[in-house]
Enzyme design. Structure first.
Site, short mmCIF file in Angstrom:
data_model
loop_
_atom_site.label_atom_id
_atom_site.label_comp_id
_atom_site.label_asym_id
_atom_site.label_seq_id
_atom_site.Cartn_x
_atom_site.Cartn_y
_atom_site.Cartn_z
N LEU C 88 0.83 -1.20 0.00
CA LEU C 88 0.00 0.00 0.00
C LEU C 88 0.87 1.26 0.00
O LEU C 88 1.85 1.33 0.73
CB LEU C 88 -0.91 0.01 1.23
N GLY C 133 1.02 -5.43 1.13
CA GLY C 133 0.03 -5.50 0.07
C GLY C 133 0.52 -6.26 -1.15
O GLY C 133 -0.28 -6.89 -1.86
N ASN C 155 4.41 -7.88 6.60
CA ASN C 155 5.25 -7.28 7.65
C ASN C 155 4.58 -6.12 8.38
O ASN C 155 5.25 -5.25 8.93
CB ASN C 155 6.58 -6.83 7.04
N GLU C 156 3.24 -6.14 8.38
CA GLU C 156 2.50 -5.02 8.96
C GLU C 156 2.91 -4.69 10.40
O GLU C 156 3.05 -3.52 10.76
CB GLU C 156 0.99 -5.30 8.91
#
Lengths: 282, 282, 282
Positions: C88, C133, C155-156
């Site tokens: 994103l 994303g 890996n958020e």
């Protein structure tokens, strides 16, 4: 039910001439080894153990009989030397009789509910090819031993058919999701070796006798297990899938009836039957 | 809660003589390494860390304390040299006191909700045998390091008991469905080596110190991870299982009370206790 | 839709100069190989294929176009030589415009629903890094081929963000639960080799051409499969995850809007952007 009640009146040791006793319906045989207490349920509908209404009813009745006769477990196998079961009998679905097709599908639901939800340990001695409905029966068991050089899988998409949700959830209870999804989309048939590698079968045996012996060995792992606790444990683990079909039996039947009567499906089945005839006459 | 609040008033560096600080309830010890910020929660109820009401309450309180003292993670282990935890204390279930048995099961629910749902990273240093409830505690953690030559598993069916649904879902969150189901039906105890092979434990260590070091290393993998994002991620991943028990706490309790009071279950527990006594006097 | 209808009026063989035909929006390219009938959807938004509103809309439109033009499958790839997609676009989330941020998230939902639920076979030729994303897009496909020395993962948590439930369920449909949970908590990026070992990617290729060829080979496994039966099978297998987002689209949007506007999240994104600037000027 009648039959199984009668059976229970006959003491096990007396009823056998050798070390096995046996009851036979037309299309299945049940032999209980009175040493191990394990019942072998043999499908016996030539030429390919096609699952038609009568065979399904006999399988269902045999499972109920085994549940009733206090056997220690069920080994499902085939009398055919190269085919475990060819799956649903296409003649039941091609130009179907209105009443019979409903009885046929209901019998299939009954078999799965009885086998997948069986209170006793179940194992399949897969002594031949096992596509589609044959694979459903095998994966409904708790353990699978397969002979080399055969194939197993849910190949519905190759026949232009969509496997019902409960076929899929049975398959997904054995294989990892990623592999199950891919195989279902591809209609993939696994060779014995491939099936072993991904866990679709648990062991390979070199003969039917060895396969049955390995199945018996698996059932033997429950020797020191409390049968009631085991049955309740298995029931709890499989409750979601069982309840899903029980709740949706009618819709599942109507969906199948609608689907099978689609002109495109009938046409596809017709072409497939034609190709089988040609093969047969070669 | 009182205790953990008081603890927070004591600056960490000051409170320790060596590099560790420690609070002890009667049956558990909590030591926070002030270098790593990781809390080691040690079960200490001789002879086998049987999970009785008091030990469960102490474990629960210790988890809440650790959550409150801003530790970086929890390592669960045992002070016993050969047993991690022998599981639920059978004396709580055999000829149970009406009030105490309810408090006992409620405390077990509390421990699982707190441990499985813990916001900080959790790891088990399994320094001994870990059957039944011991396995539940270990599998509720995010990581498992085990010492060689011990055994781990949910062996309830061997004791004539059915593990509750949340024991099973915890087990199934670690093992593939096919293996989980089979092991639960069999009441199978895995050796350390077998447990490693199927993923029931993540690493093997040759001493308790090494096991704790490996657990700390696992918790260290979160060093660069945002703690709040991590906690919310874990919560979301475990939400379904947690919510299921939270929604069914009362039914789950009643089911257990009903089950444990069955004459067959009481008889089975009696026989089991008798066999333990005989073992002890040999 | 307009575009894809026009396309269908142009006979495929005629429309190509070489053996490929191509339509291009600003940020994606679609090339249909008229020999295999497979469409390659290339993301082309320099410098890193950051998923902003426009790129997401173009991806969505391209998927719909491909679904409409009777292609045999979709291969998703990138025009960037080292990045599949950086995920994103953070500029969409940092100090966001009130209207645009809603359109942005809605476009992301649209892309996932279209790609995860696509009726044709899908494969990702992952020719570069694929975090967050980017990993979502890759795992939404049915097959993944990756080039060596890159990384992939959700890996958020490392960015202080929580991946939405549908990111997680997509990830869990590819990896075993135990590994998926751990990786999501850790925000772990897998190297190509690690991704292959755990099944996060299916094959490794040494060039983009080889990756695309291997994806085409996978799509070729459906050559003898009935396309409608395949589409219905995939739909049934993915129904639960798709329905979950469809049922919760509004709540999912509101949750994201609330989350992204948290001061702590805005601060975190600001720090991250600052660090990117510093890297860029080095």
């Amino acid at each position: 039910m009648m039959r199984s009640k009668l059976m229970n009146l006959v003491p096990r040791a007396v009823a056998t001439t050798s070390r096995q006793m046996s009851t036979a319906t037309k299309l299945t045989t049940v032999q209980v080894d009175d040493k191990t207490g394990i019942a072998t349920l043999t499908m016996n509908r030539p030429p390919v153990n096609g699952l038609n209404l009568e065979l399904l009813r006999d399988i269902h009745q045999s499972i109920e009989e085994i549940e009733g006769n206090k056997s220690r477990g069920i080994i499902l196998t085939s009398s055919n030397p190269t085919i475990f079961s060819a799956g649903l009998d296409i003649f039941e679905m091609y130009k179907p009789d209105k009443e019979r097709i409903r009885a046929f599908w209901t019998a299939l639901q009954d078999v799965w509910l009885a086998l997948y939800g069986s209170s006793v340990p179940t194992a399949a001695a897969i002594n031949g090819h096992s596509p589609a409905g044959g694979c459903l029966l095998a994966t409904s068991c708790e353990y699978r031993v397969m002979l080399p050089k055969y194939t197993i899988g849910l190949n519905e998409t190759k026949l232009g058919i969509v496997a019902p949700k409960w076929f899929m959830s049975t398959f997904e209870s054995v294989l990892p999701r990623r592999l199950a999804e891919r195989a279902l989309n591809q209609g993939r048939m696994f060779t014995t070796e491939e099936a072993l590698a991904v866990g679709l079968v648990d062991e390979v045996a070199n003969s039917k006798e060895e396969a049955i012996a390995k199945c018996a060995q698996f059932i033997g792992t429950f020797a020191k297990v409390n049968p009631l606790a085991r049955a309740l444990t298995k029931q709890q683990l499989r409750a979601e899938e069982l309840r899903q079909l029980e709740d949706e039996r009618v819709q599942d039947l109507e969906k199948f009836i609608f689907f099978v009567n689609q002109p495109a499906v009938q046409k596809g089945l017709g072409i497939y039957l034609e190709s089988l005839k040609k093969k047969a006459t070669k």
